[in-house]
Enzyme design. Structure first.
Site, PDB file in Angstrom:
ATOM      1  N   TRP A 180     -11.691 -26.712  33.461  1.00 31.82           N
ATOM      2  CA  TRP A 180     -10.534 -27.054  34.288  1.00 31.82           C
ATOM      3  C   TRP A 180     -10.340 -25.921  35.290  1.00 31.82           C
ATOM      4  O   TRP A 180     -10.342 -24.749  34.918  1.00 31.82           O
ATOM      5  CB  TRP A 180      -9.260 -27.224  33.455  1.00 31.82           C
ATOM      6  CG  TRP A 180      -8.065 -27.337  34.373  1.00 31.82           C
ATOM      7  CD1 TRP A 180      -7.745 -28.395  35.161  1.00 31.82           C
ATOM      8  CD2 TRP A 180      -7.106 -26.302  34.669  1.00 31.82           C
ATOM      9  NE1 TRP A 180      -6.643 -28.097  35.930  1.00 31.82           N
ATOM     10  CE2 TRP A 180      -6.228 -26.833  35.647  1.00 31.82           C
ATOM     11  CE3 TRP A 180      -6.905 -25.001  34.203  1.00 31.82           C
ATOM     12  CZ2 TRP A 180      -5.167 -26.091  36.166  1.00 31.82           C
ATOM     13  CZ3 TRP A 180      -5.845 -24.261  34.720  1.00 31.82           C
ATOM     14  CH2 TRP A 180      -4.982 -24.815  35.693  1.00 31.82           C
ATOM     15  N   GLU A 221     -12.018 -31.739  33.431  1.00 30.80           N
ATOM     16  CA  GLU A 221     -10.604 -32.134  33.366  1.00 30.80           C
ATOM     17  C   GLU A 221      -9.934 -32.151  34.740  1.00 30.80           C
ATOM     18  O   GLU A 221      -9.823 -31.132  35.398  1.00 30.80           O
ATOM     19  CB  GLU A 221      -9.856 -31.142  32.446  1.00 30.80           C
ATOM     20  CG  GLU A 221      -8.363 -31.421  32.314  1.00 30.80           C
ATOM     21  CD  GLU A 221      -7.641 -30.403  31.432  1.00 30.80           C
ATOM     22  OE1 GLU A 221      -8.201 -29.318  31.173  1.00 30.80           O
ATOM     23  OE2 GLU A 221      -6.504 -30.703  31.018  1.00 30.80           O
ATOM     24  N   LYS A 223      -6.514 -33.342  37.264  1.00 30.20           N
ATOM     25  CA  LYS A 223      -5.055 -33.465  37.156  1.00 30.20           C
ATOM     26  C   LYS A 223      -4.462 -33.893  38.478  1.00 30.20           C
ATOM     27  O   LYS A 223      -5.141 -33.909  39.506  1.00 30.20           O
ATOM     28  CB  LYS A 223      -4.415 -32.191  36.598  1.00 30.20           C
ATOM     29  CG  LYS A 223      -4.275 -31.000  37.521  1.00 30.20           C
ATOM     30  CD  LYS A 223      -3.847 -29.765  36.730  1.00 30.20           C
ATOM     31  CE  LYS A 223      -2.353 -29.554  36.674  1.00 30.20           C
ATOM     32  NZ  LYS A 223      -1.994 -28.271  36.020  1.00 30.20           N
ATOM     33  N   ASP A 254      -5.962 -35.383  30.026  1.00 27.13           N
ATOM     34  CA  ASP A 254      -4.807 -34.612  29.566  1.00 27.13           C
ATOM     35  C   ASP A 254      -3.560 -35.468  29.787  1.00 27.13           C
ATOM     36  O   ASP A 254      -3.339 -35.986  30.891  1.00 27.13           O
ATOM     37  CB  ASP A 254      -4.727 -33.293  30.352  1.00 27.13           C
ATOM     38  CG  ASP A 254      -3.578 -32.393  29.911  1.00 27.13           C
ATOM     39  OD1 ASP A 254      -2.433 -32.878  29.829  1.00 27.13           O
ATOM     40  OD2 ASP A 254      -3.817 -31.193  29.674  1.00 27.13           O
ATOM     41  N   HIS A 257      -1.387 -34.971  32.961  1.00 34.38           N
ATOM     42  CA  HIS A 257      -2.051 -34.821  34.255  1.00 34.38           C
ATOM     43  C   HIS A 257      -2.074 -36.051  35.147  1.00 34.38           C
ATOM     44  O   HIS A 257      -2.923 -36.186  36.021  1.00 34.38           O
ATOM     45  CB  HIS A 257      -3.482 -34.313  34.039  1.00 34.38           C
ATOM     46  CG  HIS A 257      -3.521 -32.879  33.623  1.00 34.38           C
ATOM     47  ND1 HIS A 257      -4.661 -32.128  33.597  1.00 34.38           N
ATOM     48  CD2 HIS A 257      -2.519 -32.050  33.228  1.00 34.38           C
ATOM     49  CE1 HIS A 257      -4.380 -30.908  33.199  1.00 34.38           C
ATOM     50  NE2 HIS A 257      -3.087 -30.835  32.958  1.00 34.38           N
ATOM     51  N   HIS A 281      -6.741 -34.013  25.891  1.00 35.66           N
ATOM     52  CA  HIS A 281      -5.801 -32.907  25.781  1.00 35.66           C
ATOM     53  C   HIS A 281      -4.465 -33.564  25.501  1.00 35.66           C
ATOM     54  O   HIS A 281      -3.788 -34.029  26.419  1.00 35.66           O
ATOM     55  CB  HIS A 281      -5.745 -32.095  27.075  1.00 35.66           C
ATOM     56  CG  HIS A 281      -6.739 -30.988  27.113  1.00 35.66           C
ATOM     57  ND1 HIS A 281      -6.772 -30.042  28.098  1.00 35.66           N
ATOM     58  CD2 HIS A 281      -7.722 -30.646  26.236  1.00 35.66           C
ATOM     59  CE1 HIS A 281      -7.754 -29.179  27.840  1.00 35.66           C
ATOM     60  NE2 HIS A 281      -8.344 -29.534  26.720  1.00 35.66           N
ATOM     61  N   ASP A 289       4.079 -31.707  34.301  1.00 36.60           N
ATOM     62  CA  ASP A 289       3.081 -31.279  33.315  1.00 36.60           C
ATOM     63  C   ASP A 289       3.605 -30.069  32.551  1.00 36.60           C
ATOM     64  O   ASP A 289       3.060 -28.976  32.619  1.00 36.60           O
ATOM     65  CB  ASP A 289       1.786 -30.936  34.072  1.00 36.60           C
ATOM     66  CG  ASP A 289       0.652 -30.540  33.148  1.00 36.60           C
ATOM     67  OD1 ASP A 289       0.636 -31.005  31.998  1.00 36.60           O
ATOM     68  OD2 ASP A 289      -0.214 -29.760  33.592  1.00 36.60           O
ATOM     69  N   ASP A 291       3.864 -29.341  29.403  1.00 34.89           N
ATOM     70  CA  ASP A 291       3.201 -28.885  28.182  1.00 34.89           C
ATOM     71  C   ASP A 291       4.170 -28.591  27.034  1.00 34.89           C
ATOM     72  O   ASP A 291       4.080 -27.548  26.395  1.00 34.89           O
ATOM     73  CB  ASP A 291       2.291 -27.682  28.483  1.00 34.89           C
ATOM     74  CG  ASP A 291       1.068 -28.089  29.290  1.00 34.89           C
ATOM     75  OD1 ASP A 291       0.250 -28.856  28.765  1.00 34.89           O
ATOM     76  OD2 ASP A 291       0.948 -27.666  30.461  1.00 34.89           O
ATOM     77  N   ASP A 321      -3.072 -29.564  23.836  1.00 39.94           N
ATOM     78  CA  ASP A 321      -2.877 -28.637  24.956  1.00 39.94           C
ATOM     79  C   ASP A 321      -1.404 -28.586  25.330  1.00 39.94           C
ATOM     80  O   ASP A 321      -0.930 -29.392  26.122  1.00 39.94           O
ATOM     81  CB  ASP A 321      -3.731 -29.077  26.158  1.00 39.94           C
ATOM     82  CG  ASP A 321      -3.636 -28.073  27.307  1.00 39.94           C
ATOM     83  OD1 ASP A 321      -3.145 -26.956  27.082  1.00 39.94           O
ATOM     84  OD2 ASP A 321      -4.046 -28.414  28.440  1.00 39.94           O
TER      85      ASP A 321
HETATM   86  C1  RNT Z   1      -3.981 -27.123  32.922  1.00 42.22           C
HETATM   87  C2  RNT Z   1      -4.929 -27.785  31.989  1.00 42.22           C
HETATM   88  C3  RNT Z   1      -5.747 -26.877  31.129  1.00 42.22           C
HETATM   89  C4  RNT Z   1      -4.950 -25.728  30.554  1.00 42.22           C
HETATM   90  C5  RNT Z   1      -5.657 -24.965  29.464  1.00 42.22           C
HETATM   91  C6  RNT Z   1      -5.008 -23.650  29.209  1.00 42.22           C
HETATM   92  O1  RNT Z   1      -3.128 -27.993  33.548  1.00 42.22           O
HETATM   93  O2  RNT Z   1      -4.247 -28.696  31.199  1.00 42.22           O
HETATM   94  O3  RNT Z   1      -6.367 -27.606  30.151  1.00 42.22           O
HETATM   95  O4  RNT Z   1      -3.739 -26.165  30.033  1.00 42.22           O
HETATM   96  O5  RNT Z   1      -6.997 -24.874  29.719  1.00 42.22           O
HETATM   97 ZN    ZN Z   2      -5.342 -29.648  29.619  1.00 41.78          ZN
END
Ligand code: RNT
Ligand code: ZN
Length: 413
Positions: A180, A221, A223, A254, A257, A281, A289, A291, A321
Site C-alpha cells: 500500500w 491495496e 483506496k 480494505d 477504502h 483488511h 477511513d 480505522d 487493519d
Molecule cells: C492505509 C492502509 C494500510 C495501512 C497499514 C498500516 O490506508 O489501510 O493498509 O493501514 O498498512
Molecule cells: Zn489497509
C-alpha cells in the site's frame, strides 16, 4: 439451553455445529502488529505517522519496544480463539538498536520475529512501509515524478519482498505481502494518466523477479482517498483491480477504502472471480477511513458470510487493519479479533443449503424470514463452546486479565 440443545436446534436447519466449529478453527486471522504501538514501529520510534493515515487518542500503555509489543501480543492471543498470524510492517524490524534505513533492511532484521513466531506456531505476513519517512514527504512514492524517489521506494519494496520470501521459507508457511502506498494529490492533478502509469511501471519493476508462491504472495491495496490527498489517489481501487487481474496477483480489499455506502462484503465475490486470491483488511470506517476497532456489526457478519458462502476461503486471506490509541491496545486487539472470529462462526452456522434452495425456487419470503431469525438463534451457546474448546475465556471473562496487565505496567512506569 446448553451446547447440545443449541446443536440440535441448528441441526433442524441442516447445520452441523461441530463441523462449523472445525471449519472456523482452521481459518487464520492475521493480526496487525501496528495496533500495539499506534503504527510507530522500531526504525525510528520518535518519528511521526504520515501518509494520510492517523491514530488518535492518548490512552497510556502503548508498546515502546519489540519486547513489549511481543509481550502484549502474547497476552492478546491467549484471549482469542482460532488460528492466528501476525502481520508485520517493515518498520517493525529488529535492528538491535542501530538505525537501519528502508533501503538497507535485510532478512536478518526479521530473524528474531521468525524465531518468536515459530515457537508460537504463528504465520507471519508482511508489508513494505512506504510512509512516515522523508522520502515520502511529497505525498508520492512509487508514482512520484522524481526518479530518485521512485527508485528509493522500489528498492524498499523489493527488499521487503525478499524478506517476506525468506520468512515464508524459514517458517514453511507462505507470507502474504501487502503493498500500500499513500500516493496522491491534495488538489486536482494535471496528469492522472502519467502518475498512474508511473505507479504501474514501479510495481512491474518490484514484481519482475519471480518468487516462489510457496514462500510469498503479493497483494496490492487501493483506496479512495487519504488525509491531505483528497482529490486524487494514484492507487485507486480501479487501478489495483486492473493491476491485480492483469498480473494475476492478490487484490486487497480494505473495509475503509471505499465511498461510504460501498461495502467490501459485496466485492468479495467479484474479486474472487477475477483475482487468483484476495487479502482483506477488515477495519471499521466511521465517516471516513478512521480505522476504528472492528465491532460485531452487520457488515462484519456480511463479510464473514460472503467468504464462507463462496466456499473459497482457501483463496481469501483475512487480515485486520485498525488502530485506536484511545483505549487499551491489547483490549483493542482482543475485541476486534474476537469479533472477527465470532462473525466467522456466525457465518459457518448459516443454513446455506436451505437459503440457496429458497433463493433458486424464488421463495424470497422464506429467505428473508430465515436470514432475520438466524440473528437470534442460540449462537452464543456455540460460541461459548468454541471458546471452551480453544481454551480461551468466554465473553465477559477476558477483560480482567487485560486490566490486571495494565495495572502492572502503569504502576511500573
Ligand atoms: C492505509 C492502509 C494500510 C495501512 C497499514 C498500516 O490506508 O489501510 O493498509 O493501514 O498498512
Ligand atoms: Zn489497509
Amino acid at each position: 439451553m446448553n451446547y447440545r440443545d443449541a446443536s440440535e436446534y441448528y441441526a433442524r436447519f441442516g447445520v452441523d455445529t461441530d463441523a462449523a466449529i472445525k471449519r472456523v478453527s482452521e481459518i487464520p486471522v492475521s493480526i496487525h502488529c501496528w495496533q500495539g504501538d499506534d503504527v510507530r514501529g522500531f526504525e525510528n520510534p520518535d518519528g511521526d505517522l504520515t501518509g494520510g493515515i492517523q491514530t488518535t487518542g492518548n490512552y497510556p500503555g502503548r508498546a515502546r519496544s519489540i519486547s513489549e509489543l511481543r509481550e502484549y501480543f502474547d497476552l492478546a492471543t491467549s484471549l482469542i480463539p482460532g488460528k492466528k498470524r501476525i502481520n508485520l510492517h517493515a518498520i517493525y524490524l529488529d535492528n538491535g538498536g542501530e538505525y537501519v534505513g528502508r533501503c538497507d533492511i535485510e532478512p536478518k532484521h526479521f530473524d528474531s520475529w521468525i524465531d518468536w513466531a515459530k515457537v508460537r506456531g504463528l504465520g507471519i505476513d508482511f508489508n513494505p512501509t512506504c510512509f512516515s519517512h522523508k522520502m515520502s514527504e511529497s505525498g508520492l512514492t512509487l508514482s512520484s515524478p522524481d526518479k530518485e524517489v521512485r527508485d528509493f521506494w522500489i528498492e524498499h519494496c523489493k527488499r521487503s519482498r525478499e524478506i517476506a520470501a525468506y520468512i515464508g521459507k524459514r517458517l514453511g508457511n507462505t507470507v502474504i505481502t501487502n503493498y500500500w502506498v499513500p500516493d496522491g494529490y491534495k488538489d486536482t492533478p494535471a496528469d492522472r494518466y502519467g502518475t498512474r502509469r508511473r505507479l504501474e511501471e514501479s510495481l512491474d519493476e518490484i514484481f519482475r523477479e519471480p518468487v516462489s508462491p510457496e514462500y510469498n504472495k503479493d497483494a496490492v491495496e487501493g483506496k479512495v482517498f487519504g488525509i491531505g490527498v483528497e482529490s486524487f489517489t494514484s492507487g485507486s481501487n480501479d487501478f489495483y483491480l486492473g493491476y491485480a487481474v492483469k498480473n494475476q496477483i492478490l487484490l486487497t480489499l480494505d473495509a475503509g477504502h471505499f465511498h461510504p455506502t460501498e461495502v467490501i462484503s459485496d466485492k468479495i465475490s467479484t474479486a474472487l472471480l477475477f483475482a487468483p486470491e484476495i487479502l482483506l483488511h477488515v477495519s471499521r470506517p466511521v465517516r471516513w477511513d478512521s480505522d476504528h476497532v472492528v465491532i460485531y456489526d452487520d457488515e462484519l457478519r456480511a463479510i464473514a458470510c460472503e467468504i464462507l458462502r463462496t466456499g473459497e476461503e482457501g483463496r481469501v486471506h483475512i487480515g485486520l487493519d485498525y488502530f485506536d490509541a484511545s483505549i487499551n491496545r491489547i483490549a483493542a486487539w482482543v475485541i476486534g479479533t474476537r469479533n472477527m472470529q465470532k462473525a466467522l462462526l456466525y457465518a459457518a452456522l448459516e443454513p446455506s443449503a436451505l437459503l440457496r434452495e429458497y433463493e433458486v425456487s424464488g421463495d424470497f419470503t422464506s429467505r428473508l424470514a430465515l436470514m432475520e431469525e438466524l440473528k437470534t438463534f442460540p449462537f452464543t451457546e456455540v460460541w461459548r463452546h468454541y471458546c471452551e474448546t480453544q481454551n480461551v475465556p468466554y465473553d465477559g471473562e477476558w477483560l480482567a486479565a487485560v486490566k490486571e496487565h495494565e495495572h502492572q505496567i502503569l504502576s511500573k512506569a
